[in-house]
Design a protein around this motif. Structure first.
Motif, short mmCIF file in Angstrom:
data_model
loop_
_atom_site.label_atom_id
_atom_site.label_comp_id
_atom_site.label_asym_id
_atom_site.label_seq_id
_atom_site.Cartn_x
_atom_site.Cartn_y
_atom_site.Cartn_z
N TRP A 34 0.81 -1.20 0.00
CA TRP A 34 0.13 0.15 -0.15
C TRP A 34 0.74 1.31 -0.07
CZ3 TRP A 34 -4.39 0.62 4.17
CH2 TRP A 34 -5.27 1.70 3.66
N GLY A 35 2.07 1.15 0.85
CA GLY A 35 2.80 2.46 0.92
C GLY A 35 3.63 2.60 -0.44
N TYR A 36 3.84 1.66 -1.00
CA TYR A 36 4.84 1.68 -2.28
C TYR A 36 3.82 2.31 -3.55
CZ TYR A 36 7.65 0.18 -6.39
OH TYR A 36 8.43 0.30 -7.37
N LEU A 37 2.66 1.66 -3.44
CA LEU A 37 1.36 2.22 -4.44
C LEU A 37 1.25 3.62 -4.14
CD1 LEU A 37 -0.29 1.59 -6.93
CD2 LEU A 37 -2.11 1.03 -5.01
N LEU A 38 1.34 4.27 -2.97
CA LEU A 38 1.09 5.68 -2.73
C LEU A 38 2.21 6.36 -3.23
CD1 LEU A 38 -0.41 5.53 0.99
CD2 LEU A 38 -1.58 6.58 -0.97
N GLU A 47 4.03 11.53 3.20
CA GLU A 47 3.95 11.19 4.51
C GLU A 47 3.19 10.10 5.02
OE1 GLU A 47 5.04 11.07 8.44
OE2 GLU A 47 5.82 12.50 6.72
N ARG A 48 1.93 9.81 4.15
CA ARG A 48 0.99 8.50 4.32
C ARG A 48 1.99 7.17 4.00
NH1 ARG A 48 -1.92 5.68 7.38
NH2 ARG A 48 -3.55 4.38 6.18
N ALA A 49 2.59 7.33 3.01
CA ALA A 49 3.42 6.41 2.45
C ALA A 49 4.49 5.97 3.52
CB ALA A 49 3.86 6.41 1.09
N ARG A 50 4.92 6.78 4.02
CA ARG A 50 6.12 6.79 5.18
C ARG A 50 5.47 6.10 6.20
NH1 ARG A 50 10.92 8.90 7.35
NH2 ARG A 50 11.37 7.52 9.05
N ILE A 51 4.41 6.51 6.60
CA ILE A 51 3.65 5.72 7.79
C ILE A 51 3.34 4.16 7.65
CG2 ILE A 51 1.57 5.64 9.25
CD1 ILE A 51 1.49 8.93 8.82
N LEU A 52 2.90 4.00 6.59
CA LEU A 52 2.55 2.64 6.18
C LEU A 52 3.78 1.73 6.20
CD1 LEU A 52 -0.18 3.40 3.40
CD2 LEU A 52 -0.50 2.20 5.77
N ILE A 53 4.97 2.10 5.29
CA ILE A 53 6.02 1.39 5.24
C ILE A 53 6.83 1.37 6.55
CG2 ILE A 53 8.30 1.47 4.20
CD1 ILE A 53 6.89 2.73 1.72
N ARG A 223 4.28 9.61 -13.83
CA ARG A 223 5.58 9.54 -13.87
C ARG A 223 6.48 10.93 -12.99
NH1 ARG A 223 7.71 13.21 -17.71
NH2 ARG A 223 5.80 14.06 -19.02
N HIS A 224 5.59 11.73 -12.78
CA HIS A 224 6.14 12.99 -12.10
C HIS A 224 6.11 12.61 -10.60
CE1 HIS A 224 6.06 15.22 -15.71
NE2 HIS A 224 4.61 14.95 -15.92
N LEU A 225 5.49 11.73 -9.83
CA LEU A 225 5.57 11.77 -8.47
C LEU A 225 6.69 11.05 -7.44
CD1 LEU A 225 1.91 10.44 -7.86
CD2 LEU A 225 2.71 12.73 -7.84
N THR A 226 7.50 10.08 -8.45
CA THR A 226 8.59 9.37 -7.54
C THR A 226 9.71 9.23 -8.40
OG1 THR A 226 8.76 7.58 -6.00
CG2 THR A 226 7.12 7.37 -7.94
N THR A 227 10.85 8.87 -7.61
CA THR A 227 11.90 8.39 -8.06
C THR A 227 12.13 6.76 -7.65
OG1 THR A 227 13.40 8.91 -6.26
CG2 THR A 227 13.20 10.28 -8.04
N ALA A 228 11.14 6.17 -6.82
CA ALA A 228 10.94 5.02 -6.45
C ALA A 228 11.41 3.89 -7.30
CB ALA A 228 9.76 4.53 -5.96
N GLY A 229 11.68 2.82 -7.02
CA GLY A 229 12.32 1.77 -8.03
C GLY A 229 11.28 0.68 -8.60
N THR A 230 12.01 -0.24 -9.01
CA THR A 230 11.32 -1.19 -9.99
C THR A 230 10.17 -1.77 -9.09
OG1 THR A 230 13.36 -2.13 -10.75
CG2 THR A 230 11.40 -3.39 -11.14
N PRO A 231 8.85 -1.78 -9.87
CA PRO A 231 7.34 -2.09 -9.20
C PRO A 231 7.70 -3.55 -8.26
CG PRO A 231 7.07 -1.45 -11.30
CD PRO A 231 8.50 -1.41 -11.11
N SER A 232 6.96 -3.63 -7.12
CA SER A 232 7.36 -4.78 -6.35
C SER A 232 5.81 -5.51 -6.03
CB SER A 232 7.92 -4.14 -5.11
OG SER A 232 8.77 -3.73 -5.35
#
Length: 232
Positions: A34-38, A47-53, A223-232
């Motif tokens: 869920w956090g990764y998707l956010l 911040e919500r993603a951080r809380i979940l992760i 594509r503008h939201l994140t630099t996060a890596g390969t989908p998991s």
């Protein structure tokens, strides 16, 4: 955004069920996903993603005290990799590296080859950010070799990153022709696999922005939201 909204609803229901039944391993995995998707789909949701992760890491750490089975280690490696994705998105490279290295240690213990591949790519992205060209090149070449053996899905992203490496003028090995070859290969592999986001990423690098944006919109990805890596 409909597909993404459906995913959020599914995660909320899965979280409630896992908490109610005391299924802690399921809970850690749900929170992490869920956090990764956010990180990828909702503006202002960092911040919500951080809380979940963060909670996923807390939950899995408790489980690890009593259970080091491969199933648990796989979820733990995923949780720490997502924590690295968060820190990288936030711009905290030192904490991102720390989380990725912990994820790599756990993945190696579990013989979780697919996650080892993506972590190599994530560490390479940090090296690119730090302009450590040689380190990035070696990490990406290793990631590509391992992806071809163990995890074809991760290959297009690693090829795109190699292309970016050679397409950066500051890199002493700057060569747009070599970069283009990597982008073209990434596009071929992505289309063969039917992987839309990876296809769009390659098209974007090849200057076909309109086609790329059309695909991004079709899969609910910003594509503008994140630099996060390969989908998991």
């Amino acid at each position: 955004m409909g597909r993404t909204a459906d995913s959020f609803t599914m995660f909320r229901l899965a979280e409630k069920r896992a908490r109610a039944l005391g299924e802690h391993l399921v809970l850690a995995d749900v929170l992490r996903k869920w956090g990764y998707l956010l990180l990828h789909t909702e503006k202002g949701s960092l911040e919500r993603a951080r809380i979940l992760i963060d909670e996923s890491v807390i939950v899995i750490t408790r489980i690890l005290r009593e259970d080091n089975s491969r199933e648990v280690l796989i979820v733990a490696a995923n949780c720490y990799a997502s924590l690295g994705n968060y820190f990288h998105t936030e711009g905290n490279l030192s904490e991102a590296k720390r989380a990725y290295r912990r994820a790599m240690e756990i993945a190696q213990d579990a013989q979780f080859k697919e996650r080892e591949v993506t972590i190599l790519g994530d560490l390479a992205r940090i090296a690119l950010d730090e302009k450590s060209w040689r380190v990035a090149r070696e990490l990406l070449r290793e990631a590509c070799d391992r992806a071809e053996q163990y995890y074809q899905y991760a290959l297009p992203a690693q090829l795109v990153r190699l292309g970016r490496l050679y397409n950066t003028p500051e890199n002493p090995e700057y060569d747009p022709n070599v970069a283009n070859e990597y982008f073209q290969k990434s596009l071929r592999v992505a289309r063969q696999g039917g992987w839309k986001r990876e296809e769009a990423d390659a098209l974007q690098e090849l200057g076909m922005q309109e086609k790329a944006d059309e695909i991004y919109r079709s899969i609910g990805y910003d594509r503008h939201l994140t630099t996060a890596g390969t989908p998991s």
